[in-house]
Design a protein around this motif. Structure first.
Motif, PDB file in Angstrom:
ATOM      1  N   SER A 137       0.997  -1.124  -0.092  1.00 37.86           N
ATOM      2  CA  SER A 137      -0.063   0.102  -0.179  1.00 37.86           C
ATOM      3  C   SER A 137       0.777   1.425   0.036  1.00 37.86           C
ATOM      4  N   GLU A 184       0.640   3.887  -2.793  1.00 39.03           N
ATOM      5  CA  GLU A 184       0.174   5.069  -2.478  1.00 39.03           C
ATOM      6  C   GLU A 184       1.218   6.185  -3.121  1.00 39.03           C
ATOM      7  N   THR A 198      -0.119   9.064  -5.747  1.00 35.66           N
ATOM      8  CA  THR A 198      -0.037  10.426  -5.367  1.00 35.66           C
ATOM      9  C   THR A 198       0.668  11.213  -6.458  1.00 35.66           C
ATOM     10  N   LYS A 233      -5.175   7.979  -0.509  1.00 24.94           N
ATOM     11  CA  LYS A 233      -5.092   6.719   0.172  1.00 24.94           C
ATOM     12  C   LYS A 233      -5.678   5.643  -0.430  1.00 24.94           C
ATOM     13  N   VAL A 234      -4.686   4.356  -0.358  1.00 21.48           N
ATOM     14  CA  VAL A 234      -5.426   3.428  -1.074  1.00 21.48           C
ATOM     15  C   VAL A 234      -6.350   2.550   0.187  1.00 21.48           C
ATOM     16  N   PHE A 253      -9.109   3.803  -4.427  1.00 20.97           N
ATOM     17  CA  PHE A 253      -8.339   4.921  -3.702  1.00 20.97           C
ATOM     18  C   PHE A 253      -9.178   6.135  -3.286  1.00 20.97           C
TER      19      PHE A 253
END
Length: 184
Positions: free
Chosen positions: A34, A38, A42, A56-57, A73
């Motif tokens: 993760s 992430e 991003t 945010k996963v 996400f």
């Protein structure tokens, strides 16, 4: 002289294979966790943008026996989205595509090395949605999933290989009494 003639094609082939290996593995740099996903998402979502968002996963699923994973996400502005990750020879991933928006429920089709999958993802505000159906507009086929206990969801199913127009689809949300929910 004959040795040089034989050696040159092998040298060329060796360099070509080495270059291709490096080139392909250079694209596949995301680890299957993760934090790595992430960070990469991003960076991906902020490319070329002045205003930065944070990813945010929420969930990661592998589509059947394919080399493709889908990530659910949430952005810090509370939009829910998805990303398609493809797995390379080195066991790492690269981002193929992503999407997000204001819609609470969305449908996408994703082509993989083992066929096409229909994906329904989104939010279930106050867990009002019990079931979601996505009916393909150009084919006689629909997907139905139960989401009654989930605040966010990522559901998928393989679409039969004989269907050619797997997008778009009309999504319909139902409550626990099987009434259509409007305005979601």
């Amino acid at each position: 002289m004959k040795q040089k003639v034989i050696f040159i094609p092998f040298l060329f082939l060796f360099l070509l294979v080495g270059f291709l290996y490096f080139y392909i593995n250079n694209d596949y740099v995301i680890d299957a966790n993760s934090q790595s996903i992430e960070s990469s998402l991003t960076e991906w979502e902020n490319r070329g943008e002045e205003e930065k968002v944070k990813v945010k996963v929420l969930d990661v699923v592998t589509l059947g026996n394919s080399n493709t994973s889908v990530v659910l996400f949430e952005l810090d502005n509370k939009y829910t989205g998805y990303a398609q990750l493809n797995k390379g020879w080195n066991g790492k991933y690269k981002i193929k595509m992503s999407g997000y928006g204001t819609s609470k429920v969305s449908y996408v089709d994703i082509k993989t090395n083992s066929g096409v999958y229909g994906i329904i993802y989104g939010e279930n505000p106050n867990k009002k949605i019990a079931q979601i159906t996505a009916a393909l507009l150009n084919e006689n086929y629909s997907l139905t999933f139960t989401v009654s206990e989930e605040e966010t969801f990522l559901k998928y199913d393989k679409i039969p290989d004989d269907l050619t127009q797997t997008f778009p689809a009309e999504t319909t949300c139902f409550d626990a009494n099987h009434h259509v929910i409007r305005g979601i």
